[in-house]
Enzyme design. Sequence first.
Site, PDB file in Angstrom:
ATOM      1  N   ASP A 109      60.131   4.324  35.959  1.00  0.00           N
ATOM      2  CA  ASP A 109      61.341   3.556  35.636  1.00  0.00           C
ATOM      3  C   ASP A 109      62.529   4.493  35.454  1.00  0.00           C
ATOM      4  O   ASP A 109      62.670   5.113  34.401  1.00  0.00           O
ATOM      5  CB  ASP A 109      61.124   2.747  34.356  1.00  0.00           C
ATOM      6  CG  ASP A 109      60.212   1.562  34.600  1.00  0.00           C
ATOM      7  OD1 ASP A 109      59.180   1.444  33.925  1.00  0.00           O
ATOM      8  OD2 ASP A 109      60.545   0.753  35.495  1.00  0.00           O
TER       9      ASP A 109
ATOM     10  N   ASP B 264      57.313  -7.367  37.152  1.00  0.00           N
ATOM     11  CA  ASP B 264      57.505  -6.217  36.264  1.00  0.00           C
ATOM     12  C   ASP B 264      58.115  -6.616  34.926  1.00  0.00           C
ATOM     13  O   ASP B 264      59.252  -7.057  34.855  1.00  0.00           O
ATOM     14  CB  ASP B 264      58.446  -5.223  36.994  1.00  0.00           C
ATOM     15  CG  ASP B 264      58.665  -3.959  36.215  1.00  0.00           C
ATOM     16  OD1 ASP B 264      59.513  -3.153  36.645  1.00  0.00           O
ATOM     17  OD2 ASP B 264      58.004  -3.758  35.182  1.00  0.00           O
TER      18      ASP B 264
HETATM   19  C1  DX5 Z   1      61.771  -2.380  32.232  1.00  0.00           C
HETATM   20  C2  DX5 Z   1      60.895  -1.645  33.255  1.00  0.00           C
HETATM   21  C3  DX5 Z   1      59.461  -2.093  33.219  1.00  0.00           C
HETATM   22  C4  DX5 Z   1      58.793  -1.852  31.866  1.00  0.00           C
HETATM   23  C5  DX5 Z   1      57.401  -2.441  31.881  1.00  0.00           C
HETATM   24  O1  DX5 Z   1      63.121  -2.149  32.532  1.00  0.00           O
HETATM   25  O2  DX5 Z   1      61.388  -1.863  34.559  1.00  0.00           O
HETATM   26  O3  DX5 Z   1      58.734  -1.416  34.246  1.00  0.00           O
HETATM   27  O4  DX5 Z   1      58.703  -0.453  31.638  1.00  0.00           O
HETATM   28  O5  DX5 Z   1      56.863  -2.181  30.617  1.00  0.00           O
HETATM   29  P1  DX5 Z   1      56.174  -3.358  29.766  1.00  0.00           P
HETATM   30  O6  DX5 Z   1      54.887  -3.668  30.509  1.00  0.00           O
HETATM   31  O7  DX5 Z   1      55.955  -2.729  28.436  1.00  0.00           O
HETATM   32  O8  DX5 Z   1      57.122  -4.514  29.772  1.00  0.00           O
HETATM   33 ZN    ZN Z   2      60.033  -1.136  36.147  1.00  0.00          ZN
END
Ligand code: DX5
Ligand code: ZN
Length: 218
Positions: free
Chosen positions: A33, A178
């Site tokens: 990310d 996501d």
């Molecule tokens: C948020 C990111 C996601 C996040 C997912 O902006 O794009 O990929 O890190 O993490 P969880 O599963 O904790 O929501």
């Molecule tokens: Zn992400």
Amino acid sequence: MEISTSLLSVKKEDIIQTIYNLEVAHTDYFHIDVMDGRFVENDTSETMRIFCEYLNQITNVPIDIHLMVTNIKEYVDSYTIFNPNIITFHYEACKNKEEVDNYIKYVKDRETKVGLAIKPETKIDDIIEFLPKINLLLIMSVEPGKGGQKFIESTLEKIKYAKTKIDEMGLETEIEVDGGINLENSKNIKENGATIAVCGTALIKSKDYEYTIRKLKE
Ligand code: DX5
Ligand code: ZN
């Protein structure tokens, strides 16, 4: 359904061991990310660059880059050096549809698969025309910017509608979802048509990665 593990919540001191543990647990991708502190408030770019260096050194598991950035070209250039499997950028970071097409081409010209990401408030109809040109549609099920948020339930309808359109058009475009994914909602997400689920907090904090990944895939 494949699993792309987000490393956003992993502390630097734990990253090497966590990468090994996740590889052994058969994660299909590592989800990186990249946030620039402009498109979203957080700035993770330095840490994610270090994480990609480690990934290049210690594993062959494919890297799935999620750019939450305004200056897309700059970050495509600085992350293609890690030979990611795919680079995904945000539709909402583009000034117009022509720019979306330019960035799709820009990523493809670097021998990298290309994904287009949409925020919760963006409609599938706004991006239908790009589906034949991209390898993957990333449907955000939380507001981009941080991990550990709650899954937005209305995303299920979006996934289903996107899947219908992709099938109607006879395309192979992947649907990645996501944000906020866990053992309670992964089955619904899969049944509605997702082919890749990103999991961060729910997986990283679980005590048995192999078990959790297996259950998420079921
Ligand atoms: C948020 C990111 C996601 C996040 C997912 O902006 O794009 O990929 O890190 O993490 P969880 O599963 O904790 O929501
Ligand atoms: Zn992400």
